[in-house]
Design a protein around this motif. Structure first.
Motif, PDB file in Angstrom:
ATOM      1  N   LEU A 445       0.765  -1.290  -0.077  1.00 21.95           N
ATOM      2  CA  LEU A 445      -0.040  -0.034  -0.180  1.00 21.95           C
ATOM      3  C   LEU A 445       0.703   1.329  -0.012  1.00 21.95           C
ATOM      4  CD1 LEU A 445      -2.671  -1.120   2.692  1.00 21.95           C
ATOM      5  CD2 LEU A 445      -2.748  -1.295  -0.102  1.00 21.95           C
ATOM      6  N   LEU A 446       0.522   2.096  -0.936  1.00 19.55           N
ATOM      7  CA  LEU A 446       1.283   3.380  -1.092  1.00 19.55           C
ATOM      8  C   LEU A 446       0.722   4.471  -0.446  1.00 19.55           C
ATOM      9  CD1 LEU A 446       2.038   2.942  -4.872  1.00 19.55           C
ATOM     10  CD2 LEU A 446       3.226   1.892  -3.101  1.00 19.55           C
ATOM     11  N   LEU A 447       1.433   4.942   0.801  1.00 22.59           N
ATOM     12  CA  LEU A 447       0.706   6.125   1.483  1.00 22.59           C
ATOM     13  C   LEU A 447       1.504   7.481   1.498  1.00 22.59           C
ATOM     14  CD1 LEU A 447       0.357   3.692   4.725  1.00 22.59           C
ATOM     15  CD2 LEU A 447      -1.200   3.992   2.680  1.00 22.59           C
ATOM     16  N   THR A 448       0.630   8.283   1.052  1.00 23.89           N
ATOM     17  CA  THR A 448       1.410   9.769   0.761  1.00 23.89           C
ATOM     18  C   THR A 448       0.570  11.024   1.493  1.00 23.89           C
ATOM     19  OG1 THR A 448      -0.159   9.933  -1.032  1.00 23.89           O
ATOM     20  CG2 THR A 448       1.976   9.166  -1.578  1.00 23.89           C
ATOM     21  N   ASP A 449      -0.519  10.675   2.306  1.00 26.28           N
ATOM     22  CA  ASP A 449      -0.982  11.695   3.304  1.00 26.28           C
ATOM     23  C   ASP A 449      -0.038  11.780   4.372  1.00 26.28           C
ATOM     24  OD1 ASP A 449      -3.254  12.329   1.543  1.00 26.28           O
ATOM     25  OD2 ASP A 449      -4.437  10.362   2.131  1.00 26.28           O
ATOM     26  N   ALA A 450       0.140  13.003   4.828  1.00 30.33           N
ATOM     27  CA  ALA A 450       0.537  13.227   6.226  1.00 30.33           C
ATOM     28  C   ALA A 450       0.179  12.516   7.314  1.00 30.33           C
ATOM     29  CB  ALA A 450       0.567  14.747   6.336  1.00 30.33           C
ATOM     30  N   VAL A 451      -1.321  12.390   7.447  1.00 32.07           N
ATOM     31  CA  VAL A 451      -1.741  11.496   8.583  1.00 32.07           C
ATOM     32  C   VAL A 451      -1.464  10.191   8.659  1.00 32.07           C
ATOM     33  CG1 VAL A 451      -3.910  11.108   7.265  1.00 32.07           C
ATOM     34  CG2 VAL A 451      -4.019  11.239   9.860  1.00 32.07           C
ATOM     35  N   ASP A 452      -1.047   9.669   7.399  1.00 29.81           N
ATOM     36  CA  ASP A 452      -0.658   8.330   7.497  1.00 29.81           C
ATOM     37  C   ASP A 452       0.491   7.897   8.256  1.00 29.81           C
ATOM     38  OD1 ASP A 452      -2.535   7.433   5.373  1.00 29.81           O
ATOM     39  OD2 ASP A 452      -1.072   8.139   3.586  1.00 29.81           O
ATOM     40  N   ASP A 453       1.435   8.621   8.581  1.00 33.43           N
ATOM     41  CA  ASP A 453       2.449   8.306   9.514  1.00 33.43           C
ATOM     42  C   ASP A 453       2.234   8.163  10.847  1.00 33.43           C
ATOM     43  OD1 ASP A 453       5.203   8.507   7.776  1.00 33.43           O
ATOM     44  OD2 ASP A 453       3.841  10.650   7.179  1.00 33.43           O
ATOM     45  N   PHE A 454       0.812   8.725  11.260  1.00 33.23           N
ATOM     46  CA  PHE A 454       0.440   8.649  12.571  1.00 33.23           C
ATOM     47  C   PHE A 454      -0.603   7.733  12.822  1.00 33.23           C
ATOM     48  CE2 PHE A 454       1.950  13.085  11.323  1.00 33.23           C
ATOM     49  CZ  PHE A 454       2.765  13.299  12.674  1.00 33.23           C
ATOM     50  N   TRP A 455      -1.570   7.535  11.872  1.00 25.16           N
ATOM     51  CA  TRP A 455      -2.687   6.557  12.301  1.00 25.16           C
ATOM     52  C   TRP A 455      -2.125   4.905  12.228  1.00 25.16           C
ATOM     53  CZ3 TRP A 455      -3.846   2.455   9.156  1.00 25.16           C
ATOM     54  CH2 TRP A 455      -3.475   2.556   7.702  1.00 25.16           C
ATOM     55  N   LEU A 456      -0.901   4.735  11.570  1.00 25.55           N
ATOM     56  CA  LEU A 456      -0.281   3.307  11.485  1.00 25.55           C
ATOM     57  C   LEU A 456       0.267   3.134  12.827  1.00 25.55           C
ATOM     58  CD1 LEU A 456       1.360   3.584   7.948  1.00 25.55           C
ATOM     59  CD2 LEU A 456      -0.180   1.910   8.727  1.00 25.55           C
ATOM     60  N   ALA A 457       0.776   4.087  13.539  1.00 26.63           N
ATOM     61  CA  ALA A 457       1.052   3.810  15.010  1.00 26.63           C
ATOM     62  C   ALA A 457       0.348   3.518  15.998  1.00 26.63           C
ATOM     63  CB  ALA A 457       1.789   4.992  15.252  1.00 26.63           C
ATOM     64  N   SER A 458      -1.067   3.932  15.494  1.00 25.80           N
ATOM     65  CA  SER A 458      -2.283   3.548  16.398  1.00 25.80           C
ATOM     66  C   SER A 458      -3.011   2.692  16.217  1.00 25.80           C
ATOM     67  CB  SER A 458      -3.119   5.104  16.972  1.00 25.80           C
ATOM     68  OG  SER A 458      -3.738   5.490  15.770  1.00 25.80           O
ATOM     69  N   ALA A 459      -2.985   2.118  15.112  1.00 23.32           N
ATOM     70  CA  ALA A 459      -3.806   0.891  14.626  1.00 23.32           C
ATOM     71  C   ALA A 459      -3.070  -0.131  14.187  1.00 23.32           C
ATOM     72  CB  ALA A 459      -4.660   1.470  13.240  1.00 23.32           C
ATOM     73  N   PRO A 460      -2.605  -1.015  14.981  1.00 20.12           N
ATOM     74  CA  PRO A 460      -1.493  -2.115  14.900  1.00 20.12           C
ATOM     75  C   PRO A 460      -1.838  -3.042  13.823  1.00 20.12           C
ATOM     76  CG  PRO A 460      -2.718  -2.518  16.844  1.00 20.12           C
ATOM     77  CD  PRO A 460      -3.223  -1.268  16.481  1.00 20.12           C
ATOM     78  N   ASP A 461      -3.337  -3.203  13.637  1.00 19.91           N
ATOM     79  CA  ASP A 461      -3.747  -4.463  12.668  1.00 19.91           C
ATOM     80  C   ASP A 461      -5.155  -4.202  12.257  1.00 19.91           C
ATOM     81  OD1 ASP A 461      -5.931  -6.240  14.217  1.00 19.91           O
ATOM     82  OD2 ASP A 461      -4.378  -5.287  15.704  1.00 19.91           O
ATOM     83  N   PHE A 462      -5.406  -5.035  11.128  1.00 26.69           N
ATOM     84  CA  PHE A 462      -6.685  -4.926  10.696  1.00 26.69           C
ATOM     85  C   PHE A 462      -7.053  -6.526  10.238  1.00 26.69           C
ATOM     86  CE2 PHE A 462      -9.729  -5.060   6.951  1.00 26.69           C
ATOM     87  CZ  PHE A 462     -10.752  -4.468   7.605  1.00 26.69           C
ATOM     88  N   GLU A 463      -8.425  -7.065  11.091  1.00 26.23           N
ATOM     89  CA  GLU A 463      -8.649  -8.309  11.077  1.00 26.23           C
ATOM     90  C   GLU A 463      -7.664  -9.108  11.327  1.00 26.23           C
ATOM     91  OE1 GLU A 463     -10.793  -8.919   7.352  1.00 26.23           O
ATOM     92  OE2 GLU A 463     -12.430  -7.770   8.038  1.00 26.23           O
ATOM     93  N   GLY A 464      -6.759  -9.032  12.306  1.00 27.62           N
ATOM     94  CA  GLY A 464      -5.616  -9.743  12.775  1.00 27.62           C
ATOM     95  C   GLY A 464      -4.339  -9.765  11.931  1.00 27.62           C
ATOM     96  N   LYS A 465      -4.482  -8.926  10.939  1.00 27.83           N
ATOM     97  CA  LYS A 465      -3.374  -8.924  10.101  1.00 27.83           C
ATOM     98  C   LYS A 465      -2.599  -7.534  10.249  1.00 27.83           C
ATOM     99  CE  LYS A 465      -4.217 -12.260   7.509  1.00 27.83           C
ATOM    100  NZ  LYS A 465      -3.895 -13.663   7.703  1.00 27.83           N
ATOM    101  N   PRO A 466      -1.333  -7.609  10.658  1.00 25.77           N
ATOM    102  CA  PRO A 466      -0.587  -6.396  11.484  1.00 25.77           C
ATOM    103  C   PRO A 466       0.040  -5.563  10.155  1.00 25.77           C
ATOM    104  CG  PRO A 466       0.740  -8.209  11.590  1.00 25.77           C
ATOM    105  CD  PRO A 466      -0.650  -8.841  11.117  1.00 25.77           C
ATOM    106  N   PHE A 467       0.017  -4.221  10.159  1.00 30.87           N
ATOM    107  CA  PHE A 467       0.635  -3.444   9.443  1.00 30.87           C
ATOM    108  C   PHE A 467       2.033  -3.407   9.617  1.00 30.87           C
ATOM    109  CE2 PHE A 467      -3.764  -1.583   9.867  1.00 30.87           C
ATOM    110  CZ  PHE A 467      -4.120  -1.526   8.545  1.00 30.87           C
TER     111      PHE A 467
END
Length: 627
Positions: A445-467
């Protein structure tokens, strides 16, 4: 006090030039904008009079009056709302006193039709009067004040303001029509405009006829209080244009009434174009709060979370007191429950749109996805729901990708959702960090929004799959099943042999010695297939892109040393490995080693550590013919 002539703010002067010379076909919107402003003035008076009943001054019958003078070729629009004093006239009609002014002016391109649309989106509809009027006079008296003021301009760069007499509060706008605009002197024409654009206005719009009789032109009832079956699509659009001061049509409309423990009505819109102040640092809501159809405020941040600030519309509560204060709003449990209900309704509507209108939803996400991602970062309660709604660009697919789509395409042995952060999609696609993933067909996944750097730190996974960021050292590509194929393989050439273990070990040791504390470690890369080297973060280190953003904003002082990974199949690395075992190799390869590190830094968007030394080394290597 004598009349004083003042210059318009530079942005207003440019705006007026565009309006005055516009070829915009729907000039009748000037009446919609002026009626909308008059309605707002009456709403503000209602609210102010809750705590100061003297402001009514014996006149509580709020309305907007229209009068035509065919002989003088003028239209007069009068309201008995809150009115304006001298300072307010200058602030409201002489400047654009609103955040985002620079961005607004930068957006004006000289294309008349497009620029008028931008003007509408910016919410400065008063100036649309100059599309039909060569001269505009405004007479206004602030409620509770004795002195009235007269403002006049021909829209060519300046205005005049001075004292005048006016028997009551409110504002009167006199339009001297330009040549060729006589169609607006017809009563039938004004009836049609009001019916089309202002039928929803919740106070009477009255036309004073030549024989002295008065005719109410609109339904004069709050649109949000009507049943959905009684409201047409055109009426919804007209109300959106009024409440949002916008020219685009709404992308989604939510009209609902709740009764029971909570009694409230709402009429909310999702714009089809981003509002001009969407990314203002204040992150203010633009929803209007009413209590039993009486206007309270047009900036109620408690109605929705900041990540839904793109919503426009009205919420009308029957459970709040009419004299509710700002402090009471901030701590009121009724508003808290309304906020929760609105959030659920909006997210439910977005889920429905995402499931049934994929192409349309992609356009919505393009406009507002970066704002919704703020909710992933700061709203634990709705995080998983927002992650389901989120869409991303991908290294393997065009268009937008959901996390559910990504998981469905994961390769055997792949246990993580891989991401990479950067400044542009094209730049990320060229990153050497992706080479090993692309070779195995692993989607990133290609992330270019400034907020992407921050939400990844607070959302460790999705449906059991870690980012997991591909720029970290722990990306285990060996466990993922896939046919490894480099760009060289695609060209039909033989896959190059890797440097032998002993020679590679010698080179790694030499690079560690030369580079010292400039790097955390040097090691063979499992991710590179075509590039010579890259930098990666250690498993416990901050993501490189996030650290760079923080350093640029002076929130992170010291640069963290990174791991330098080298590709043992690359000709440059093979050549350096061959020389690494020779006598005096450390001195001979010093410049090459430092250039290798600077190359890796440049690819990551970092400047060389010492630009002057970098240029000297590069010139030396080029002169020696070693490229």
């Amino acid at each position: 006090m004598t009349d004083q002539t003042m210059q318009f703010q530079a942005e207003v002067a440019r705006l007026l030039h565009i309006v005055t010379h516009s070829l915009y076909s729907q000039k009748e919107i000037f009446l919609r904008e002026l009626i909308s402003n008059a309605s707002d003035a009456c709403d503000k008076l209602r609210f102010a009079a809750q705590t100061d009943s003297g402001l009514w001054d014996g006149d509580s019958d709020l309305k907007v009056m229209l009068r035509i003078d065919k002989a003088a070729r003028t239209i007069t629009l009068t309201d008995n709302g809150i009115g304006m004093n001298r300072d307010e006239l200058i602030a409201n009609l002489g400047t654009i006193a609103r955040s985002g002014t620079g961005e607004f002016v930068a957006g004006l391109q000289g294309d008349n039709a497009k620029d008028v649309s931008l003007i509408g989106q910016f919410g400065v509809g008063f100036y649309s009067a100059f599309m039909v009027a060569g001269k505009v006079e405004v007479t206004s008296r602030r409620a509770g004040e004795a002195q009235a003021w007269h403002w006049v301009s021909d829209g060519t760069g300046s205005f005049t303001i001075g004292e005048t007499d006016k028997p009551g509060r409110g504002t009167s706008i006199l339009l001297h029509l330009r040549e060729g605009e006589d169609e607006f002197l017809g009563a039938d024409r004004l009836r049609g405009i009001v019916k089309t654009y202002s039928d929803h206005i919740a106070l009477p719009v009255v036309l004073q006829l030549e024989d002295g009789k008065e005719e109410t032109l609109n339904a004069a009832s709050a649109l949000w209080s009507r049943a959905k079956s009684e409201v047409t699509e055109e009426q919804y659009k007209a109300f959106y244009h009024h409440v949002a001061h916008a020219f685009d049509d709404p992308w989604a409309t939510l009209h609902a009434r709740a009764e029971g423990k909570l009694d409230y009505s709402l009429l909310l819109f999702v714009p089809s174009q981003p509002p001009r102040d969407l990314f203002d640092p204040a992150r203010k809501s633009a929803l209007r709060l009413y209590v039993r159809r009486i206007f309270i405020t047009d900036r109620c941040d408690e109605l929705v979370p900041a990540w839904l600030r793109f919503l426009r519309g009205v919420v009308d509560s029957a459970d709040l007191p009419l004299n509710v204060s700002r402090e009471m709003l901030q701590n009121n449990p009724v508003l808290t429950r309304i906020r929760q209900a609105i959030t659920r309704r909006v997210l439910g509507e977005l889920e429905r749109k995402a499931a049934n209108e994929a192409e349309s939803y992609a356009g919505f996400w393009q406009n507002f996805g970066a704002v919704l991602k703020e909710g992933i970062y700061e709203d634990f309660e709705h995080r998983q729901q927002l992650l389901k709604l989120a869409r991303f660009r991908s290294s393997e697919h065009d268009g937008w990708v959901s996390l559910a789509d990504y998981i469905a395409r994961m390769k055997p042995g792949q246990n993580a959702i891989y991401t990479i952060n950067g400044d542009s999609i094209e730049g990320l696609k060229r990153s050497p960090q992706l080479e090993g993933f692309r070779a195995k067909g692993v989607e990133v996944l290609l992330l270019t929004d400034a907020v992407d750097d921050f939400w990844l730190a607070s959302a460790p996974d999705f449906e059991g799959k870690p980012f997991r960021s591909v720029t970290r050292g722990g990306a285990d590509l060996d466990a993922i099943q896939g046919e490894e194929k480099s760009e060289t393989d695609k060209a039909g050439e033989d896959k190059p042999e890797a440097v032998e273990g002993a020679a590679l070990g010698t080179l790694v040791a030499l690079l560690k010695t030369v580079l010292g504390e400039r790097v955390r470690d040097v090691r063979e890369s499992k991710r590179l297939t075509d590039s010579a080297c890259c930098l990666v973060a250690g498993d416990g280190d901050m993501d490189m892109h996030l650290e760079r953003l923080l350093r640029l904003n002076k929130q992170f002082a010291q640069e963290t040393p990174r791991i330098l990974e080298i590709n043992p199949r690359h000709p440059l690395i093979k050549g350096m490995a061959e020389r690494a075992g020779q006598s005096g190799a450390a001195d001979a390869l010093r410049d090459n080693a430092l250039l290798l590190l600077d190359q890796a830094r440049i690819v990551e968007g970092e400047p060389p550590a010492d630009p002057q030394a970098f240029a000297q080394r590069l010139a030396k290597v080029m002169a020696a013919g070693i490229i």
